[in-house]
Design a protein around this motif. Sequence first.
Motif, short mmCIF file in Angstrom:
data_model
loop_
_atom_site.label_atom_id
_atom_site.label_comp_id
_atom_site.label_asym_id
_atom_site.label_seq_id
_atom_site.Cartn_x
_atom_site.Cartn_y
_atom_site.Cartn_z
N ILE A 170 -6.13 3.80 -6.30
CA ILE A 170 -7.42 3.72 -5.59
C ILE A 170 -7.80 5.11 -5.11
CG2 ILE A 170 -6.41 3.21 -3.30
CD1 ILE A 170 -8.77 1.30 -2.85
N ILE A 171 -9.11 5.43 -5.22
CA ILE A 171 -9.61 6.68 -4.61
C ILE A 171 -10.73 6.26 -3.67
CG2 ILE A 171 -10.28 9.08 -4.95
CD1 ILE A 171 -9.39 8.79 -7.90
N GLY A 206 -12.62 3.57 -4.02
CA GLY A 206 -12.57 2.12 -3.86
C GLY A 206 -13.93 1.45 -3.94
N THR A 207 -14.98 2.22 -4.27
CA THR A 207 -16.33 1.65 -4.22
C THR A 207 -16.56 0.64 -5.34
OG1 THR A 207 -17.22 3.53 -5.44
CG2 THR A 207 -17.30 3.65 -3.04
N PRO A 267 -2.01 -4.65 4.81
CA PRO A 267 -2.63 -3.62 3.97
C PRO A 267 -3.96 -4.06 3.35
CG PRO A 267 -0.33 -3.97 3.35
CD PRO A 267 -0.67 -5.02 4.36
N ASP A 316 -2.80 4.88 -3.26
CA ASP A 316 -3.95 5.63 -2.75
C ASP A 316 -3.75 7.11 -3.09
OD1 ASP A 316 -6.01 6.79 -1.34
OD2 ASP A 316 -5.66 5.64 0.49
N ILE A 361 -12.55 -2.06 -4.68
CA ILE A 361 -12.46 -3.01 -3.55
C ILE A 361 -13.32 -4.26 -3.83
CG2 ILE A 361 -12.89 -3.36 -1.08
CD1 ILE A 361 -10.59 -1.56 -1.21
N PRO A 378 -21.16 9.41 6.67
CA PRO A 378 -21.41 7.96 6.64
C PRO A 378 -20.74 7.29 5.44
CG PRO A 378 -23.44 9.20 6.14
CD PRO A 378 -22.40 10.20 6.53
N VAL A 379 -20.04 6.21 5.71
CA VAL A 379 -19.40 5.40 4.66
C VAL A 379 -19.52 3.93 5.07
CG1 VAL A 379 -17.71 7.20 4.05
CG2 VAL A 379 -17.09 5.46 5.72
N GLN A 414 -6.25 3.17 5.02
CA GLN A 414 -6.80 4.42 4.48
C GLN A 414 -7.35 5.35 5.56
OE1 GLN A 414 -9.39 2.67 1.23
NE2 GLN A 414 -8.29 4.20 0.06
N ILE A 462 -21.97 5.64 -0.64
CA ILE A 462 -21.18 5.60 -1.87
C ILE A 462 -20.86 7.03 -2.32
CG2 ILE A 462 -21.19 4.92 -4.32
CD1 ILE A 462 -21.00 2.52 -2.38
N ARG A 463 -21.84 7.93 -2.22
CA ARG A 463 -21.61 9.31 -2.68
C ARG A 463 -20.58 10.04 -1.82
NH1 ARG A 463 -27.30 8.75 -3.77
NH2 ARG A 463 -27.93 9.62 -1.77
N ASN A 464 -20.41 9.62 -0.57
CA ASN A 464 -19.40 10.22 0.30
C ASN A 464 -17.99 9.74 -0.02
OD1 ASN A 464 -20.77 11.99 2.00
ND2 ASN A 464 -21.52 10.31 3.28
N ARG A 465 -17.88 8.68 -0.78
CA ARG A 465 -16.59 8.03 -0.98
C ARG A 465 -16.25 7.95 -2.47
NH1 ARG A 465 -12.33 7.76 2.10
NH2 ARG A 465 -11.09 6.05 1.34
N ASN A 523 -5.87 9.55 -2.23
CA ASN A 523 -6.66 10.41 -1.34
C ASN A 523 -5.85 11.46 -0.58
OD1 ASN A 523 -9.55 9.59 -1.47
ND2 ASN A 523 -8.62 7.58 -1.11
N TYR A 581 0.84 -1.20 0.00
CA TYR A 581 0.00 0.00 0.00
C TYR A 581 0.88 1.25 0.00
CZ TYR A 581 -3.17 3.54 1.97
OH TYR A 581 -3.89 4.68 2.20
N LEU A 638 -15.69 -1.11 2.42
CA LEU A 638 -15.09 -0.62 1.18
C LEU A 638 -13.85 0.23 1.43
CD1 LEU A 638 -18.10 0.36 -1.14
CD2 LEU A 638 -16.79 -1.76 -1.06
#
Lengths: 287, 155
Positions: free
Chosen positions: A31-32, A34-35, B18, A53, A38, B55-56, B65, A105-108, A55, A9, B60
């Motif tokens: 990866i950003i 990851g939805t 990881p 990553d 992953i 919220p997440v 991270q 999902i929209r938050n990530r 982010n 990682y 995932l």
Amino acid sequence: MRPTPSFQYHAPKTLEGAIELMGTLENVKPIIGGTDLIPQMKEGVFSPDHVVDLNNVAELNYVREDNGLICIGATATHNQIAASDAVKKSQALLDAMTMIGSPQIRNRGTITGNLINASPAADSAPPLLVHDAEVVIRSIDEERIIPLTALFTGPKLNCLEQNELLTEIRFPTPPVNSASAFKRIGRRKAFTLSVVSAAAYVEMEGERCVDARVAFGSVAMTPIRASEVEDMLEDKTLTASIIAEACLAARNHVHPITDVRGTAEYRKDMCEVLLRRALEAALERVR
Amino acid sequence: MIVNFDLNGEPVSVEVEPNMSLVDMLREELGINSVKKGCELGECGACTLLLDGSPVTSCLLLAPQVEGCHVTTLEGLEKNSLMIDLREAFIENGAIQCGFCTPGMLISSYALLRDNLHPSAYQVKKGIEGNICRCTGFTKIIEAVLDAAERITPE
């Protein structure tokens, strides 16, 4: 359930650092959110040796208007984009950003990932296609800017080389005499994939439509523009009968397949319905 | 590798592989059992928590991270007044059947009411669209969230 086998990682803090890692490591995946990535790693679709990553790369996290362009950085999430002032100028994209996935999902999740995943059903694609969006792609050797239409090369396939990163999505600021809308149909209303989606963009001079753009999702190998349909709307007063004719014609310019979410015939029917809804919503907004 | 982050207001430091997911790190290494493992693909919402307040789904995220982040689970909201209102509204409205989805439902409902004190029934549905109740008890859950909103609304 874990992504297996394990990987190294990496969390670079700068874009230069990220690009260098992408260019020097073997079997590497960025990866950003990851939805998508992953689940794909858990299911064995991808088994990278290295995960980079993005982010922590602060310079990739923005949504801004710059010199007549609306620019979306690679790590901007759907919710971040929906809350930005710049994207309020694209109602179609705003529509899609509130429909895609779920709050979690929209938050990530990001538009970048949605586009790179290259699903024909990607909800961010039709709105960006009607805005003539471009994407900026970086590698150690070069920066290239390509139209979004060229990013998609097939279902779940994109034109990026392994060492390349998509760093920005951008499109011209829509003029004030224009409006757009995005409509979709899924198997249910909440948290669902589109069975068919449609985006429409109109630019008006009085009652005359001087520029019309139409795009569909889930009806071809990739998200598509329908230029033949656009030609039927341009330089016209968009009466109910002109719209009905164009929507009917849309059936002949899409190439859907039958799958678990719907039949090809149903998808053609829904193209007609959704395009009408999108055009009517866009016209309502421009007035 | 070592991951350092803030868990429910306390700094923690954990040794992980990881490829460990955040939900596994919380359950297996830190004894946080409110985050449930349902689909493990981001579809069901049972593992929902707050990452820096949003919220997440923790299935995932890779454990590394959350380096430097604030992670809040139901355990960290036990004495929070909004969460107490929500919890009581869930109990009094019969919004719990098997209970497996409940922690995720509570976290999503908490984030919704924190940001919007007067949600419509539609906004409640949108707020919990990422959480599946396989007992199909959605009606009671929606009623409970609307009831909780009444409780916290000043006269």
